[in-house]
Design a protein around this motif. Sequence first.
Motif, PDB file in Angstrom:
ATOM      1  N   GLU A 105     -20.588 -63.089 -11.923  1.00 30.64           N
ATOM      2  CA  GLU A 105     -19.996 -62.609 -10.664  1.00 30.64           C
ATOM      3  C   GLU A 105     -20.973 -62.737  -9.494  1.00 30.64           C
ATOM      4  N   TYR A 108     -21.447 -66.421  -8.525  1.00 35.35           N
ATOM      5  CA  TYR A 108     -20.284 -66.921  -7.791  1.00 35.35           C
ATOM      6  C   TYR A 108     -20.278 -66.444  -6.347  1.00 35.35           C
ATOM      7  N   GLN A 112     -20.627 -68.443  -2.802  1.00 37.90           N
ATOM      8  CA  GLN A 112     -19.653 -68.315  -1.716  1.00 37.90           C
ATOM      9  C   GLN A 112     -20.320 -67.925  -0.409  1.00 37.90           C
ATOM     10  N   GLN A 133     -13.910 -69.640 -15.397  1.00 37.63           N
ATOM     11  CA  GLN A 133     -13.200 -68.888 -14.366  1.00 37.63           C
ATOM     12  C   GLN A 133     -13.722 -69.160 -12.961  1.00 37.63           C
ATOM     13  N   TYR A 134     -15.032 -69.370 -12.827  1.00 34.79           N
ATOM     14  CA  TYR A 134     -15.626 -69.491 -11.492  1.00 34.79           C
ATOM     15  C   TYR A 134     -16.250 -70.852 -11.214  1.00 34.79           C
ATOM     16  N   THR A 300      -6.227 -62.562 -10.991  1.00 40.17           N
ATOM     17  CA  THR A 300      -7.144 -63.389 -11.768  1.00 40.17           C
ATOM     18  C   THR A 300      -8.575 -62.969 -11.468  1.00 40.17           C
ATOM     19  N   ARG A 302     -11.084 -64.803 -10.483  1.00 36.79           N
ATOM     20  CA  ARG A 302     -11.587 -65.382  -9.226  1.00 36.79           C
ATOM     21  C   ARG A 302     -11.012 -64.665  -8.006  1.00 36.79           C
ATOM     22  N   SER A 303      -9.749 -64.318  -8.050  1.00 38.76           N
ATOM     23  CA  SER A 303      -9.143 -63.653  -6.885  1.00 38.76           C
ATOM     24  C   SER A 303      -9.727 -62.259  -6.680  1.00 38.76           C
ATOM     25  N   LEU A 305     -12.870 -61.412  -7.226  1.00 33.94           N
ATOM     26  CA  LEU A 305     -14.145 -61.618  -6.534  1.00 33.94           C
ATOM     27  C   LEU A 305     -13.954 -62.137  -5.117  1.00 33.94           C
ATOM     28  N   ASP A 306     -12.941 -62.992  -4.910  1.00 32.84           N
ATOM     29  CA  ASP A 306     -12.719 -63.529  -3.565  1.00 32.84           C
ATOM     30  C   ASP A 306     -12.397 -62.431  -2.567  1.00 32.84           C
ATOM     31  N   HIS A 309     -15.662 -61.268  -1.261  1.00 33.68           N
ATOM     32  CA  HIS A 309     -16.248 -62.227  -0.323  1.00 33.68           C
ATOM     33  C   HIS A 309     -15.563 -62.130   1.038  1.00 33.68           C
TER      34      HIS A 309
END
Length: 314
Positions: A105, A108, A112, A133-134, A300, A302-303, A305-306, A309
């Motif tokens: 995490e 990633y 970003q 995943q990332y 998901t 990734r979403s 963590l996004d 960000h």
Amino acid sequence: MPDTCIACGSRTFGKIKKVDAKDGKPIYLSTCEACGLVQLCDVPDETDLSRFYREEYRKSYRKSDTPKPRHIFRAGHLASERLSRLNAHVAPGKRLLDVGAGGGEFVYLAGQAGFDAMGVDPSSGYLEFARTQYGVNVLNDGYNSAQIKGTFDVVTLFHVLEHLPDPKTTIRDLSLRLNTGGILFIEVPNLGSKNVSPSNMFFKAHISYFSPNSLQLLVMDLFDVVEENDGRVLQMVLRKKDDDLGLNEKDDLKTKSQKYSQDRLSKIGYREYLANGGWMSFFSSAKRIFREKRGTAGRTARSILDDFHRAKPH
């Protein structure tokens, strides 16, 4: 009981009985007479530790070989906070190595944020999750792996140092990975914290228990402290020295550190914990669980963590 301190080589003394937070079994700690480091009396050898972290650690402590959504959310939240602290000392675009990358995490989110980031971790299950995943660059190996090429501007070490049987050598090795003036960002459990439950402080997987003093003594020959956060966890942002001459005047800090560690071990308990806000832990935990469920439902990895960000100010 070991004859010498794993951090400074001085004599250790005492045999203090505590209870392992995971299995309730007794563990025994000793204190260094010089630097004040608190450590396990019986330090495992490198071979046993390597096997444990490669095959058992994540399953034993997380009950899974891949991170669950709540763990991803929690790791994303922590990664975002750590990046905010790091950005005060180094600009994005620099090369970064995350030692003990776990589920990836932080790697990633650092990528970003503009860092050229990679990670390394002995746990294959978590790292395979990070890759799929990332899409991050993570190696299934130790921090001293020959697979890691070149040097770095930043090395991060979040909740890793307390697990290692030779922290002094680790710090020296990582300094060699860093460019001149490079940043080392360490986070460890804080022996000095008064608002961590006594039932959640001691673990057989933790070889060392650091105070601000003992951690500073460990790094001061090679690094200058540029920021310290002495809270529930202990964070130090360090800058690599231009030379390896070290400091000559350590006696006062050593004496202070040794006395501090002895005092802390004698005072840790529920009376201190409750007096410092521990009674609020139920409400804090309930709030955290609600936040994690709301932030992970139907999402998901990734979403999840996004969102962290996008929430960061740019």
